[in-house]
Design a protein around this motif. Structure first.
Motif, PDB file in Angstrom:
ATOM      1  N   ILE A  40      -0.420   9.063   5.342  1.00 30.87           N
ATOM      2  CA  ILE A  40      -0.936   7.720   5.640  1.00 30.87           C
ATOM      3  C   ILE A  40      -2.459   7.764   5.797  1.00 30.87           C
ATOM      4  O   ILE A  40      -3.177   6.902   5.287  1.00 30.87           O
ATOM      5  CB  ILE A  40      -0.275   7.164   6.922  1.00 30.87           C
ATOM      6  CG1 ILE A  40       1.230   6.996   6.723  1.00 30.87           C
ATOM      7  CG2 ILE A  40      -0.916   5.826   7.320  1.00 30.87           C
ATOM      8  CD1 ILE A  40       1.990   6.649   7.993  1.00 30.87           C
ATOM      9  N   SER A  41      -2.944   8.779   6.477  1.00 34.91           N
ATOM     10  CA  SER A  41      -4.392   8.921   6.695  1.00 34.91           C
ATOM     11  C   SER A  41      -5.138   9.121   5.386  1.00 34.91           C
ATOM     12  O   SER A  41      -6.235   8.568   5.187  1.00 34.91           O
ATOM     13  CB  SER A  41      -4.669  10.104   7.636  1.00 34.91           C
ATOM     14  OG  SER A  41      -4.039   9.913   8.881  1.00 34.91           O
ATOM     15  N   THR A  46      -8.893   6.808   1.481  1.00 35.64           N
ATOM     16  CA  THR A  46      -9.238   6.451   0.098  1.00 35.64           C
ATOM     17  C   THR A  46      -9.664   4.988   0.013  1.00 35.64           C
ATOM     18  O   THR A  46     -10.612   4.640  -0.690  1.00 35.64           O
ATOM     19  CB  THR A  46      -8.033   6.694  -0.839  1.00 35.64           C
ATOM     20  OG1 THR A  46      -7.658   8.075  -0.756  1.00 35.64           O
ATOM     21  CG2 THR A  46      -8.375   6.347  -2.278  1.00 35.64           C
ATOM     22  N   VAL A  47      -8.970   4.133   0.748  1.00 36.97           N
ATOM     23  CA  VAL A  47      -9.278   2.700   0.740  1.00 36.97           C
ATOM     24  C   VAL A  47     -10.546   2.410   1.539  1.00 36.97           C
ATOM     25  O   VAL A  47     -11.360   1.563   1.161  1.00 36.97           O
ATOM     26  CB  VAL A  47      -8.085   1.896   1.307  1.00 36.97           C
ATOM     27  CG1 VAL A  47      -8.433   0.402   1.364  1.00 36.97           C
ATOM     28  CG2 VAL A  47      -6.842   2.111   0.451  1.00 36.97           C
ATOM     29  N   LEU A  53     -11.778  11.151   7.481  1.00 37.12           N
ATOM     30  CA  LEU A  53     -10.345  11.450   7.417  1.00 37.12           C
ATOM     31  C   LEU A  53      -9.806  11.875   8.781  1.00 37.12           C
ATOM     32  O   LEU A  53      -8.704  11.486   9.177  1.00 37.12           O
ATOM     33  CB  LEU A  53     -10.098  12.550   6.380  1.00 37.12           C
ATOM     34  CG  LEU A  53      -8.645  12.998   6.161  1.00 37.12           C
ATOM     35  CD1 LEU A  53      -7.763  11.823   5.770  1.00 37.12           C
ATOM     36  CD2 LEU A  53      -8.586  14.088   5.099  1.00 37.12           C
ATOM     37  N   GLY A  54     -10.593  12.654   9.511  1.00 37.94           N
ATOM     38  CA  GLY A  54     -10.171  13.098  10.831  1.00 37.94           C
ATOM     39  C   GLY A  54      -9.964  11.943  11.796  1.00 37.94           C
ATOM     40  O   GLY A  54      -9.020  11.938  12.592  1.00 37.94           O
ATOM     41  N   ALA A 164       3.430   3.901  -2.229  1.00 30.68           N
ATOM     42  CA  ALA A 164       2.134   3.247  -1.978  1.00 30.68           C
ATOM     43  C   ALA A 164       0.998   3.982  -2.664  1.00 30.68           C
ATOM     44  O   ALA A 164       0.018   3.371  -3.109  1.00 30.68           O
ATOM     45  CB  ALA A 164       1.883   3.165  -0.474  1.00 30.68           C
ATOM     46  N   SER A 165       1.123   5.299  -2.786  1.00 38.31           N
ATOM     47  CA  SER A 165       0.055   6.080  -3.400  1.00 38.31           C
ATOM     48  C   SER A 165      -0.150   5.733  -4.875  1.00 38.31           C
ATOM     49  O   SER A 165      -1.244   5.905  -5.410  1.00 38.31           O
ATOM     50  CB  SER A 165       0.346   7.577  -3.263  1.00 38.31           C
ATOM     51  OG  SER A 165       1.408   7.979  -4.109  1.00 38.31           O
ATOM     52  N   ILE A 166       0.904   5.247  -5.520  1.00 40.51           N
ATOM     53  CA  ILE A 166       0.787   4.851  -6.938  1.00 40.51           C
ATOM     54  C   ILE A 166      -0.253   3.742  -7.085  1.00 40.51           C
ATOM     55  O   ILE A 166      -1.063   3.736  -8.014  1.00 40.51           O
ATOM     56  CB  ILE A 166       2.146   4.379  -7.484  1.00 40.51           C
ATOM     57  CG1 ILE A 166       3.152   5.536  -7.444  1.00 40.51           C
ATOM     58  CG2 ILE A 166       2.004   3.854  -8.916  1.00 40.51           C
ATOM     59  CD1 ILE A 166       4.561   5.111  -7.840  1.00 40.51           C
ATOM     60  N   PHE A 167      -0.265   2.817  -6.125  1.00 35.89           N
ATOM     61  CA  PHE A 167      -1.178   1.668  -6.189  1.00 35.89           C
ATOM     62  C   PHE A 167      -2.570   2.026  -5.659  1.00 35.89           C
ATOM     63  O   PHE A 167      -3.582   1.510  -6.146  1.00 35.89           O
ATOM     64  CB  PHE A 167      -0.594   0.498  -5.402  1.00 35.89           C
ATOM     65  CG  PHE A 167       0.750   0.056  -5.908  1.00 35.89           C
ATOM     66  CD1 PHE A 167       0.856  -0.771  -7.012  1.00 35.89           C
ATOM     67  CD2 PHE A 167       1.916   0.501  -5.299  1.00 35.89           C
ATOM     68  CE1 PHE A 167       2.097  -1.169  -7.501  1.00 35.89           C
ATOM     69  CE2 PHE A 167       3.154   0.103  -5.764  1.00 35.89           C
ATOM     70  CZ  PHE A 167       3.246  -0.730  -6.879  1.00 35.89           C
TER      71      PHE A 167
END
Length: 281
Positions: A40-41, A46-47, A53-54, A164-167
């Motif tokens: 999820i992180s 990425t968005v 990230l941490g 979700a990662s596909i999008f």
């Protein structure tokens, strides 16, 4: 009050570092994700790349920490909180301070080795009697409240993350490589927690039990048990040798059975874990 266990905290520190290292050097730079809170992180980072990230790892863990306190108590919360702090800190130190580069940009290698480090990290943390403080908490709670198993809940959550990662990445290939990475991680976790005994469980049904028993004891040098029973259909008396045999000696055992009882029946099964003394078999 529970006694302080240094070994558990060493496992927690090493496990947290392995998770961070695998994420920063293999997964994140190649846009491969994993399941749970780290997955999820990675998507959120990425968005919203302006947030580290941490920090996302810490933010995602907050609701799970609250739930772990409500359902599992202070001690569980304390160790999980340590994992979250270590994971978040290690990740930002490696990525933002040291600015460590990707070890490889080959996406297949990144998926495999990223999965290895993730599985190793989670396994070490579990050995430290702690949790990563993410979706595993949801799995355990749902398992307590419903008929669903924790593994089923986690699988559903991870499937949503992968979908979700596909999008987010707009690349189905990377999502498929992510699935491979998750699979590798699960295998590494399984090996770390259950071990990989180099033995097989062998059941031998024979009419020449006494001779085979002596041969196994002298040639195979393994402990075992002789079981007596009744055949399922005709009610005949049956005798079975039950023995744990080293993989390297399986072929020798086959030869002994062929030699001393050509009509003997042998079943070979995997041994996933051994506890206690082998001579108790």
């Amino acid at each position: 009050m529970k006694k302080f266990n240094l070994k558990q905290y060493i496992f927690i520190i090493l496990g947290s570092f392995c998770l961070s290292f695998g994420t920063v050097t293999f997964l994140s730079p190649n846009e491969i994700i994993t399941g749970g809170g780290i997955g999820i992180s990675l998507l959120l980072h990425t968005v919203f790349p302006s947030i580290t990230l941490g920090i996302f790892m810490a933010m995602v863990s907050i609701p799970f920490l609250i739930l772990s306190y409500i359902y599992f108590g202070k001690y569980y919360l304390f160790k999980t909180f340590i994992v979250v702090i270590l994971l978040s800190s290690f990740t930002d130190i490696l990525k933002e301070v040291i600015k460590i580069n990707a070890i490889t940009h080959d996406i297949l290698l990144a998926a495999i080795f990223g999965g290895i480090f993730i599985g190793l990290g989670i396994g070490l943390i579990i050995k430290g009697r702690a949790s990563t403080g993410s979706t595993s908490v949801i799995g355990e709670i749902v398992a307590k409240k419903t008929k669903f198993k924790a593994a089923e809940v986690l699988l559903a959550i991870d499937a949503i993350i992968m979908f979700a990662s596909i999008f987010v990445y707009n690349d189905i290939d990377k999502s498929l490589y992510s699935l491979l990475s998750v699979y590798v991680g699960m295998k590494v976790l399984d090996v770390l927690l259950t071990g990989r005994p180099s033995k097989k469980i062998v059941n031998i049904l024979s009419t020449n039990i006494e001779v085979l028993k002596e041969q196994i004891r002298e040639r195979i040098e393994e402990h075992g048990t002789i079981l007596s029973g009744i055949g399922l259909h005709q009610g005949q008396q049956k005798t079975v040798i039950y023995v744990a045999v080293d993989v390297s000696k399986i072929e020798l055992l086959r030869e002994l059975i062929r030699k001393y009882d050509p009509d003997g029946f042998m079943i070979i099964a995997e041994a996933s874990e051994f506890l206690g003394r082998e001579n108790s078999i």
